[in-house]
Design a protein around this motif. Structure first.
Motif, PDB file in Angstrom:
ATOM      1  N   ILE A 124       1.430  -1.241  28.563  1.00 40.21           N
ATOM      2  CA  ILE A 124       1.483  -2.700  28.352  1.00 40.21           C
ATOM      3  C   ILE A 124       2.835  -3.234  28.854  1.00 40.21           C
ATOM      4  O   ILE A 124       2.911  -4.252  29.532  1.00 40.21           O
ATOM      5  CB  ILE A 124       1.251  -3.051  26.855  1.00 40.21           C
ATOM      6  N   LEU A 125       3.883  -2.478  28.577  1.00 42.12           N
ATOM      7  CA  LEU A 125       5.232  -2.881  29.022  1.00 42.12           C
ATOM      8  C   LEU A 125       5.309  -2.876  30.552  1.00 42.12           C
ATOM      9  O   LEU A 125       5.811  -3.820  31.160  1.00 42.12           O
ATOM     10  CB  LEU A 125       6.269  -1.923  28.412  1.00 42.12           C
ATOM     11  N   LYS A 126       4.779  -1.810  31.164  1.00 40.44           N
ATOM     12  CA  LYS A 126       4.830  -1.697  32.644  1.00 40.44           C
ATOM     13  C   LYS A 126       4.068  -2.839  33.299  1.00 40.44           C
ATOM     14  O   LYS A 126       4.415  -3.292  34.392  1.00 40.44           O
ATOM     15  CB  LYS A 126       4.253  -0.345  33.091  1.00 40.44           C
ATOM     16  N   ALA A 127       3.029  -3.315  32.625  1.00 36.92           N
ATOM     17  CA  ALA A 127       2.222  -4.417  33.190  1.00 36.92           C
ATOM     18  C   ALA A 127       2.883  -5.779  32.918  1.00 36.92           C
ATOM     19  O   ALA A 127       2.271  -6.825  33.131  1.00 36.92           O
ATOM     20  CB  ALA A 127       0.826  -4.365  32.590  1.00 36.92           C
ATOM     21  N   GLY A 128       4.117  -5.758  32.442  1.00 34.43           N
ATOM     22  CA  GLY A 128       4.851  -7.017  32.225  1.00 34.43           C
ATOM     23  C   GLY A 128       4.618  -7.610  30.847  1.00 34.43           C
ATOM     24  O   GLY A 128       5.082  -8.716  30.539  1.00 34.43           O
ATOM     25  N   GLY A 129       3.911  -6.881  30.000  1.00 36.78           N
ATOM     26  CA  GLY A 129       3.704  -7.373  28.624  1.00 36.78           C
ATOM     27  C   GLY A 129       4.760  -6.783  27.714  1.00 36.78           C
ATOM     28  O   GLY A 129       5.863  -6.455  28.158  1.00 36.78           O
ATOM     29  N   GLY A 130       4.440  -6.643  26.450  1.00 40.85           N
ATOM     30  CA  GLY A 130       5.353  -6.013  25.498  1.00 40.85           C
ATOM     31  C   GLY A 130       6.703  -6.710  25.447  1.00 40.85           C
ATOM     32  O   GLY A 130       6.792  -7.941  25.489  1.00 40.85           O
ATOM     33  N   ILE A 131       7.757  -5.914  25.387  1.00 40.88           N
ATOM     34  CA  ILE A 131       9.116  -6.454  25.277  1.00 40.88           C
ATOM     35  C   ILE A 131       9.371  -7.480  26.392  1.00 40.88           C
ATOM     36  O   ILE A 131       9.957  -8.535  26.153  1.00 40.88           O
ATOM     37  CB  ILE A 131      10.163  -5.311  25.354  1.00 40.88           C
ATOM     38  N   LEU A 132       8.897  -7.174  27.605  1.00 40.21           N
ATOM     39  CA  LEU A 132       9.226  -8.066  28.729  1.00 40.21           C
ATOM     40  C   LEU A 132       8.594  -9.446  28.586  1.00 40.21           C
ATOM     41  O   LEU A 132       9.163 -10.446  29.014  1.00 40.21           O
ATOM     42  CB  LEU A 132       8.814  -7.415  30.053  1.00 40.21           C
ATOM     43  N   LYS A 133       7.425  -9.521  27.973  1.00 43.63           N
ATOM     44  CA  LYS A 133       6.820 -10.839  27.725  1.00 43.63           C
ATOM     45  C   LYS A 133       7.700 -11.617  26.742  1.00 43.63           C
ATOM     46  O   LYS A 133       7.998 -12.802  26.949  1.00 43.63           O
ATOM     47  CB  LYS A 133       5.403 -10.678  27.163  1.00 43.63           C
TER      48      LYS A 133
END
Ligand code: NIG
Ligand code: FE
Length: 438
Positions: A124-133
């Motif tokens: 999820i993080l690699k796809a730009g979600g998670g912390i990065l969202k």
């Protein structure tokens, strides 16, 4: 910065005319044992309970603790201005939540369906979600908005019995926006009744601008963020998310060594998803506390026991990640590691409730109710180095306590998913009153 305790001047507080008395407590959990703090091994079972207990406070301090009869024989009961009858009730020290990420904007409820489809946290993080969202949305938010969001969270925490909380930055990842988060914490600490301990977590993720050049981001943390934050006294601790694909052990070491030189105290998120030898690193760097530790190896755990690093366990996180895989708390207790409990409140794992965490700790990590309560009070105080001020109910310590509408501490994990708090006393003042429950 934390100043030496007034607790050592016990005699100054003993005998003062109280302005508040809580009496007939069915169980008054004092946590005042013969052991030092943090409690380890079997020491975690000893809650030092007084039955038919009484606790009296004056201003923001505890001035009496004993049985109700004891109080009546020493003081003029009728003269105490505020009286709380705690018959059939449990009274404990306020919860201390030593690991949270409460300052952010934007929410991530949409990620539940991704998790249900089997996507992992790192995917999820690699796809730009998670912390990065959350970073994208927090960068855009004004300081006022972050304060407003934080206040709501702190109010809910307080309603659930928390009286002291650690709060991390880490959703800015630029000097300016990390400082914005820490300023929000500073403002909230002044405005809100809860005590908030600030932690700088610039090393929470590699920001997209540095995706292909992570070492440049580490340079920014070391040569710009840490010096500025230390200069303005905006944080007491520095934390790093040490994890495969996030920050390596070597990078973590470099960041924390710099932080220590600037007077910040080290903490680390370790071994949450993969064992990166984080427990060993935490011991070498003499971290005050470490979070997660789901995958830590035995050698590292033994080193933590020897070096006295506190393991702050965060059972809300594997619960929200649907991992069914929890930190080996029983093994840690057997090894003599001091364990604390925290919510890890963040947009992936959003609970304000230490009661919920105690339930998860008992049902999923096999802590006993007494061990979980110890981990959520005196040991959590140690994880923030505040054990001389809070975490147990003793004369001279801060009057931070909870009156629960339950008869004993075993009810805490047992009756779950609802708020069992009747009243919260913070600095000697009633800040939460749920009298309608009775
Ligand atoms: O402790 N693991 C790293 N940081 C947080 C999660 C932050 C987030 O997902 O927004 C944690 O679980
Ligand atoms: Fe965390």
């Amino acid at each position: 910065m934390f100043v030496a305790s007034t607790y050592s001047k016990k005699e100054v507080f003993s005998g003062l005319e109280p302005d508040l008395i809580i009496y007939h407590c069915n169980e008054l959990v004092t946590m005042n044992t013969k052991y030092g703090a943090p409690r380890i091994g079997e020491e975690m079972l000893e809650l030092a309970i007084i039955n038919d207990g009484a606790i009296a406070t004056k201003d923001d301090r505890i001035v009496f603790i004993g049985t109700t009869n004891d109080f009546i024989s020493k003081y003029e009961f009728g003269k105490v201005p505020t009286k709380i009858d705690a018959s059939n009730k449990l009274v404990t020290p306020g919860f201390i939540d030593p690991h949270t990420h409460i300052i952010f904007d934007g929410t991530r409820e949409n990620e539940l369906s991704m998790k249900l489809e089997g996507k992992t946290y790192l995917e999820i993080l690699k796809a730009g979600g998670g912390i990065l969202k959350t970073v994208r949305e927090t960068r855009k938010a004004s300081l006022e908005k972050l304060v407003e969001n934080g206040k709501k969270i702190l109010n809910r925490m307080m309603a659930c019995g928390t009286t002291m909380v650690e709060a991390k930055s880490g959703y800015g990842l630029t000097t300016e926006s990390e400082i914005k988060q820490l300023r929000a914490i500073q403002i909230l600490n002044k405005q809100h009744p809860l005590d908030i301990i600030p932690t700088f977590l610039g090393a929470h993720a590699i920001p997209p601008e540095y995706e292909n050049n992570p070492n440049e981001y580490i340079k920014l943390i070391i040569s710009d963020m840490i010096p500025k934050i230390a200069e303005e006294n905006l944080a007491e601790y520095c934390d790093v998310f040490c994890e495969e694909g996030i920050f390596t052990g070597k990078q973590t070491n470099k960041i924390l060594k710099t932080a220590i030189r600037y007077g910040l105290k080290p903490q680390i998120h370790i071994d949450e998803i993969v064992d990166t030898n984080g427990a060993l690193l935490a011991s070498e760097i003499k971290a005050i506390q470490t979070g997660h530790l789901l995958k830590s190896n035995d050698e590292g755990l033994k080193a933590m026991a020897e070096s006295g690093v506190i393991a702050t366990l965060l059972p809300g996180t594997p619960f929200c990640l649907m991992l069914n895989d929890y930190a080996p708390a029983r093994k840690m207790i057997d090894l003599g590691i001091a364990i604390a409990l925290a919510t890890d409140l963040n947009p992936n794992c959003w609970t304000e409730s230490m009661q919920m965490i105690i339930t998860l700790a008992c049902y999923n990590m096999k802590l006993s109710p007494a061990e979980a309560l110890t981990a959520a009070t005196i040991n959590s105080a140690c994880a923030l180095q505040r054990q001389d001020e809070v975490g147990s109910l003793e004369i001279g310590k801060k009057a931070d306590l909870i009156v629960f509408d339950i008869p004993n501490h075993q009810f805490l994990p047992y009756h779950f998913g609802v708020n069992l708090v009747l009243k919260v006393i913070k600095n000697g003042k009633i800040v939460v009153d749920n009298e309608f429950l009775t």
